[in-house]
Design an enzyme around this catalytic site. Structure first.
Site, mmCIF file in Angstrom:
data_model
loop_
_atom_site.group_PDB
_atom_site.id
_atom_site.type_symbol
_atom_site.label_atom_id
_atom_site.label_comp_id
_atom_site.label_asym_id
_atom_site.label_seq_id
_atom_site.Cartn_x
_atom_site.Cartn_y
_atom_site.Cartn_z
ATOM 1 N N HIS A 21 16.760 -24.461 -29.159
ATOM 2 C CA HIS A 21 15.950 -24.594 -27.940
ATOM 3 C C HIS A 21 15.035 -23.361 -27.852
ATOM 4 O O HIS A 21 15.514 -22.225 -27.947
ATOM 5 C CB HIS A 21 16.832 -24.593 -26.691
ATOM 6 N N HIS A 73 19.691 -27.954 -33.526
ATOM 7 C CA HIS A 73 18.377 -27.735 -32.903
ATOM 8 C C HIS A 73 18.383 -26.431 -32.136
ATOM 9 O O HIS A 73 19.331 -26.115 -31.438
ATOM 10 C CB HIS A 73 17.979 -28.893 -31.987
ATOM 11 N N HIS A 106 22.557 -32.962 -34.304
ATOM 12 C CA HIS A 106 21.603 -32.533 -35.331
ATOM 13 C C HIS A 106 21.188 -31.141 -34.869
ATOM 14 O O HIS A 106 20.662 -30.996 -33.756
ATOM 15 C CB HIS A 106 20.423 -33.515 -35.346
ATOM 16 N N GLN A 136 23.219 -24.775 -29.013
ATOM 17 C CA GLN A 136 24.533 -25.242 -28.573
ATOM 18 C C GLN A 136 25.184 -25.859 -29.821
ATOM 19 O O GLN A 136 24.835 -26.968 -30.223
ATOM 20 C CB GLN A 136 24.386 -26.240 -27.425
HETATM 21 P P1 AMP Z 1 21.753 -30.139 -26.556
HETATM 22 O O1 AMP Z 1 22.327 -30.467 -25.221
HETATM 23 O O2 AMP Z 1 21.781 -28.689 -26.908
HETATM 24 O O3 AMP Z 1 22.282 -31.021 -27.664
HETATM 25 O O4 AMP Z 1 20.205 -30.456 -26.422
HETATM 26 C C1 AMP Z 1 19.660 -31.712 -26.632
HETATM 27 C C2 AMP Z 1 18.196 -31.565 -26.365
HETATM 28 O O5 AMP Z 1 17.524 -32.623 -27.006
HETATM 29 C C3 AMP Z 1 17.830 -31.618 -24.891
HETATM 30 O O6 AMP Z 1 16.930 -30.581 -24.566
HETATM 31 C C4 AMP Z 1 17.163 -32.982 -24.777
HETATM 32 O O7 AMP Z 1 16.233 -33.036 -23.741
HETATM 33 C C5 AMP Z 1 16.555 -33.155 -26.151
HETATM 34 N N1 AMP Z 1 16.361 -34.526 -26.626
HETATM 35 C C6 AMP Z 1 17.278 -35.486 -26.750
HETATM 36 N N2 AMP Z 1 16.772 -36.614 -27.251
HETATM 37 C C7 AMP Z 1 15.478 -36.361 -27.463
HETATM 38 C C8 AMP Z 1 14.397 -37.129 -27.953
HETATM 39 N N3 AMP Z 1 14.533 -38.398 -28.329
HETATM 40 N N4 AMP Z 1 13.206 -36.535 -28.037
HETATM 41 C C9 AMP Z 1 13.060 -35.257 -27.655
HETATM 42 N N5 AMP Z 1 14.034 -34.485 -27.175
HETATM 43 C C10 AMP Z 1 15.217 -35.038 -27.069
#
Ligand code: AMP
Length: 219
Positions: A126, A124, A122, A111
């Site tokens: 999935h 990432h 940051h 995303q």
């Molecule tokens: P997005 O909505 O694409 O930004 O995804 C954020 C992702 O980060 C989600 O799957 C969250 O569950 C995960 N997430 C957020 N904070 C943490 C954290 N502290 N440790 C592990 N996963 C996290």
């Protein structure tokens, strides 16, 4: 040049070192605070780039090589049940060996930006295994809705952390963060994020799987 630095690893504003199960010269992989399905993990560049277009070519290559390694590890861990093989009535589900990426499927998604549902600024990736006979699209549970769920409350960790850590400070904090994308659900917002202990235990399992595969979890 490597992006690797000594010391704690951060995912956006969060210190996630104990949740990290793989590091490479430019990337790391961590277990998820609120997985949508079992095995839902994240792969990130070590540099805290906000957007995909900020990554250099070596960072991009390293990131997606790390995604492939994570897929192989997840396949080895999740795509092993004999029951998933007996559920195999689709011609596409040919005779790939259990424990290989082809013995199941994956949702792999980024995303990229708040309008796309990004809640942690940051980059990432999935990585979500879809296990035959369990969490595959044809089973009960999320099928094609996985992307809606990601963009909705399930992925709204800003909201989840707010719920968990900061409820008492509601007056000072003001408005609760809203999920990006569509279909927010009140029911989902009631879901609790996992504990640090649960996440550390899962990260340890994944590190062990990598070691069994002869891989070096930390570089
Ligand atoms: P997005 O909505 O694409 O930004 O995804 C954020 C992702 O980060 C989600 O799957 C969250 O569950 C995960 N997430 C957020 N904070 C943490 C954290 N502290 N440790 C592990 N996963 C996290």
């Amino acid at each position: 040049m490597s992006s690797q630095t000594a010391g704690p690893i951060h995912f956006g504003p969060f210190e996630v070192t104990p949740q990290v199960f793989l590091t490479t010269p430019h990337s790391f992989a961590l277990v998820n605070l609120k997985p949508l399905l079992p095995g839902h993990v994240l792969v990130c560049p070590r540099q805290p780039h906000k957007r995909l277009t900020e990554l250099t070519a070596p960072e991009l290559t390293d990131l997606f090589q790390a995604v492939q390694r994570v897929q192989r590890m997840l396949a080895r861990h999740y795509f092993t049940s004999p029951s998933q093989q007996s559920n195999n009535n689709n011609d596409d589900h040919d005779d790939h060996a259990v424990g290989t990426p082809e013995a199941g499927s994956f949702n792999i998604a980024i995303q990229d930006g708040v309008e796309a549902g990004q809640t942690v600024s940051h980059v990432h990736v999935h990585v979500i295994p879809r296990i035959r006979g369990s969490t595959a699209k044809e089973q009960a549970g999320p099928g094609d809705q996985i992307y809606e769920s990601m963009a909705a409350e399930d992925g709204n960790v800003g909201g989840a952390l707010w719920d968990r850590e900061l409820r008492k400070l509601q007056q000072q904090l003001g408005k609760r963060p809203e999920p990006g994308g569509s279909f927010p659900s009140i029911e989902d917002s009631e879901r609790h994020p996992r504990t640090a202990e649960e996440m550390e235990a899962e990260a340890k399992v994944f590190r062990n799987v990598l070691e069994q595969m002869g891989e070096e979890p930390r570089q």
